[in-house]
Design an enzyme around this catalytic site. Structure first.
Site, PDB file in Angstrom:
ATOM      1  N   THR A 140       0.855  -1.140  -0.125  1.00 34.37           N
ATOM      2  CA  THR A 140       0.100   0.050   0.000  1.00 34.37           C
ATOM      3  C   THR A 140       0.779   1.210  -0.106  1.00 34.37           C
ATOM      4  O   THR A 140       1.264   1.721  -1.154  1.00 34.37           O
ATOM      5  CB  THR A 140      -1.066   0.019   1.126  1.00 34.37           C
ATOM      6  OG1 THR A 140      -0.146  -0.191   2.242  1.00 34.37           O
ATOM      7  CG2 THR A 140      -1.929  -1.020   1.010  1.00 34.37           C
TER       8      THR A 140
ATOM      9  N   LYS B 251       4.158  -6.986   4.022  1.00 36.83           N
ATOM     10  CA  LYS B 251       3.713  -5.613   3.562  1.00 36.83           C
ATOM     11  C   LYS B 251       3.541  -4.832   4.920  1.00 36.83           C
ATOM     12  O   LYS B 251       3.016  -5.423   5.882  1.00 36.83           O
ATOM     13  CB  LYS B 251       2.505  -5.297   2.451  1.00 36.83           C
ATOM     14  CG  LYS B 251       1.410  -5.759   3.217  1.00 36.83           C
ATOM     15  CD  LYS B 251       0.539  -4.832   3.952  1.00 36.83           C
ATOM     16  CE  LYS B 251       0.346  -3.415   3.137  1.00 36.83           C
ATOM     17  NZ  LYS B 251      -0.276  -2.394   4.059  1.00 36.83           N
TER      18      LYS B 251
ATOM     19  N   THR C 190      -0.965  -1.070   9.406  1.00 40.29           N
ATOM     20  CA  THR C 190      -1.528  -2.548   8.782  1.00 40.29           C
ATOM     21  C   THR C 190      -0.406  -3.364   8.039  1.00 40.29           C
ATOM     22  O   THR C 190       0.638  -2.990   7.509  1.00 40.29           O
ATOM     23  CB  THR C 190      -2.405  -2.299   7.222  1.00 40.29           C
ATOM     24  OG1 THR C 190      -3.530  -1.163   7.928  1.00 40.29           O
ATOM     25  CG2 THR C 190      -3.080  -3.232   6.854  1.00 40.29           C
TER      26      THR C 190
ATOM     27  N   GLU D  56       6.384   4.859   7.287  1.00 38.71           N
ATOM     28  CA  GLU D  56       5.859   5.971   6.417  1.00 38.71           C
ATOM     29  C   GLU D  56       6.659   7.209   6.948  1.00 38.71           C
ATOM     30  O   GLU D  56       6.752   7.701   8.090  1.00 38.71           O
ATOM     31  CB  GLU D  56       4.364   6.080   6.628  1.00 38.71           C
ATOM     32  CG  GLU D  56       3.610   5.173   6.206  1.00 38.71           C
ATOM     33  CD  GLU D  56       2.042   5.208   6.491  1.00 38.71           C
ATOM     34  OE1 GLU D  56       1.449   4.618   5.678  1.00 38.71           O
ATOM     35  OE2 GLU D  56       1.715   5.843   7.539  1.00 38.71           O
TER      36      GLU D  56
ATOM     37  N   ASN E 144      -0.112  10.469   6.302  1.00 40.41           N
ATOM     38  CA  ASN E 144      -1.407  10.082   6.592  1.00 40.41           C
ATOM     39  C   ASN E 144      -2.453  11.162   6.656  1.00 40.41           C
ATOM     40  O   ASN E 144      -3.589  10.823   7.246  1.00 40.41           O
ATOM     41  CB  ASN E 144      -0.893   9.549   8.293  1.00 40.41           C
ATOM     42  CG  ASN E 144      -0.406   8.146   8.100  1.00 40.41           C
ATOM     43  OD1 ASN E 144      -1.169   7.172   7.874  1.00 40.41           O
ATOM     44  ND2 ASN E 144       0.844   8.181   8.206  1.00 40.41           N
TER      45      ASN E 144
ATOM     46  N   THR F 186      -7.004  10.477   0.326  1.00 37.68           N
ATOM     47  CA  THR F 186      -7.081  11.318  -1.093  1.00 37.68           C
ATOM     48  C   THR F 186      -5.848  11.438  -1.892  1.00 37.68           C
ATOM     49  O   THR F 186      -5.610  12.008  -2.758  1.00 37.68           O
ATOM     50  CB  THR F 186      -7.334  12.827  -0.617  1.00 37.68           C
ATOM     51  OG1 THR F 186      -6.509  13.347   0.306  1.00 37.68           O
ATOM     52  CG2 THR F 186      -8.889  12.636  -0.219  1.00 37.68           C
TER      53      THR F 186
END
Length: 404
Positions: A154, A180, A191, A277, A399, A404
């Protein structure tokens, strides 16, 4: 002797895999549907998120493994949509994915595990997924295994794979893994998904036992942001095609297999932590001389999960006070007068008091890509290691606009 080898999730004997774009993600260059399949039913074990809001695919997979007395033959995974908090429709969609894979590969429906990852609370585009599943069979192979690793991503920036070999009973055993995870990582099996294949012959109850133990030493010892997802799952498939003597707790090489499995899982866990991230650094926290393994893990995870520690590492600030604070509020019962803290080999705290150190050298060390924090409690003989990453401006950017 275990060795790292080139290979994908399809490297062990009798496994095939692939991935493709079916249309869940907007970009045609982004793969979003993957499958791994064994030539014969495989002994299977799994661990799942402890989040009370468990996504439908987890329930379907758990039910299938239990119904088949610990066996699966395939796992289908989609990315871009978590199929979580989707009610009865989500449950039906997960089962429909099972059925579509069973029909496409001519295997029993209940032999198919299901996993999903992505945005929570949106329904799956089942017309696209079912059409994609029908396209999978001609493309599965050992060579296309890397496409599976791409299809499960992702917000990940890199694929996370590992493959090792070892000899058991004179037979070459292969263990391969793909994972992942980049954000919403604080597993209490986030996740986070991990899939492991092996051609070892192994008893189902023993596989479940060692998977749980290895999870506690790997995926349950990482954090990116303190959030535990609805979809976390680790699944192992062992098809027995290496023809070794069945591995059980009593097998003389059971420990060697466990160590190899744990190595694979820790490698994947560290890759997830490094790919957090917005992250720029991998942080390792080692706790030494703890009164119990529980206390060691509690403290290691408390420090690695501290936003203040993570931001200090990002800024290359040797602010050891943040580390001491995280040790103190961890909840572990220790002697607060005996703690040493080191940044790499640079000691900054001895017996809970500051010691002089070169701020320039400490800053140089903290600017490296891999940073290790050592906490010696001088209160016992146990230890633990946790992994995480620094907290950067980019984490907020990613995040703040995830949907979007």
């Amino acid at each position: 002797m275990m060795k790292i080898v080139e290979g994908s999730i399809a490297k062990p004997k009798g496994f095939l895999a692939t991935g493709l774009h079916c249309g869940i993600k907007e970009s045609a260059d982004s793969l979003d549907l993957g499958v791994v399949i064994s030539e014969q039913p495989a002994v299977s074990a799994a661990v799942y998120t402890t989040n009370l809001f468990q996504a439908a695919p987890l329930h379907v997979t758990k039910q299938s493994i239990e119904k088949n007395e610990g066996k699966l033959q395939a796992v289908i995974v989609n990315s871009g949509n978590a199929n979580a908090c989707t009610g009865d429709r989500g449950w039906n969609d997960a089962q429909a994915m099972q059925q579509a894979v069973g029909e496409a590969f001519s295997i029993p429906t209940e032999m198919v595990g299901v996993a999903s990852t992505g945005v929570i609370g949106e329904y799956l585009p089942m017309d696209k997924i079912q059409a994609g599943i029908r396209q999978l069979p001609p493309h599965v192979s050992e060579q296309s295994g890397p496409l599976f690793s791409k299809a499960i991503l992702t917000t990940d920036l890199v694929e996370k794979t590992i493959c090792v070999e070892l000899s058991i009973d004179g037979q070459t055993i292969t263990i391969a893994g793909a994972a992942k995870g980049s954000g919403m990582i604080h597993p209490n099996m986030a996740t986070m998904l991990s899939f492991i294949t092996t051609d070892a012959a192994i008893e189902p109850v023993f596989l479940q036992q060692i998977l749980k133990k290895a999870t506690d030493e790997s995926f349950n010892m990482i954090t990116v942001d303190g959030d535990t997802s609805t979809n976390d799952m680790v699944v192992v498939l062992a098809n027995g095609l290496a023809s070794n003597v069945m591995l059980t707790e009593q097998h003389p090489q059971a420990e060697a297999f466990y160590e190899a499995l744990c190595f694979v899982m820790q490698d994947l866990a560290k890759k997830i932590a490094r790919d957090g991230e917005g992250a720029t650094k991998l942080i390792e926290v080692e706790v030494r001389q703890a009164p119990s393994i529980e206390a060691a893990r509690q403290i290691a995870k408390s420090v690695i999960g501290s936003s203040l520690v993570k931001t200090a590492v990002y800024g290359a600030d040797a602010n050891w006070g943040r580390i001491i604070c995280a040790v103190g509020y961890s909840g572990a019962q220790i002697n607060p007068d005996l703690v040493d803290v080191l940044l790499g080999e640079i000691q900054v705290v001895k017996a809970s008091f500051p010691v002089p150190f070169d701020e320039g050298l400490a800053k140089d060390y903290l600017e490296q890509e891999n940073v290790k924090i050592v906490i010696d409690l001088h209160s016992g003989i146990e230890g633990a290691v946790a992994w995480g990453c620094d907290l950067t401006y980019d984490y907020v950017k990613i995040n703040a606009s995830y949907r979007t």
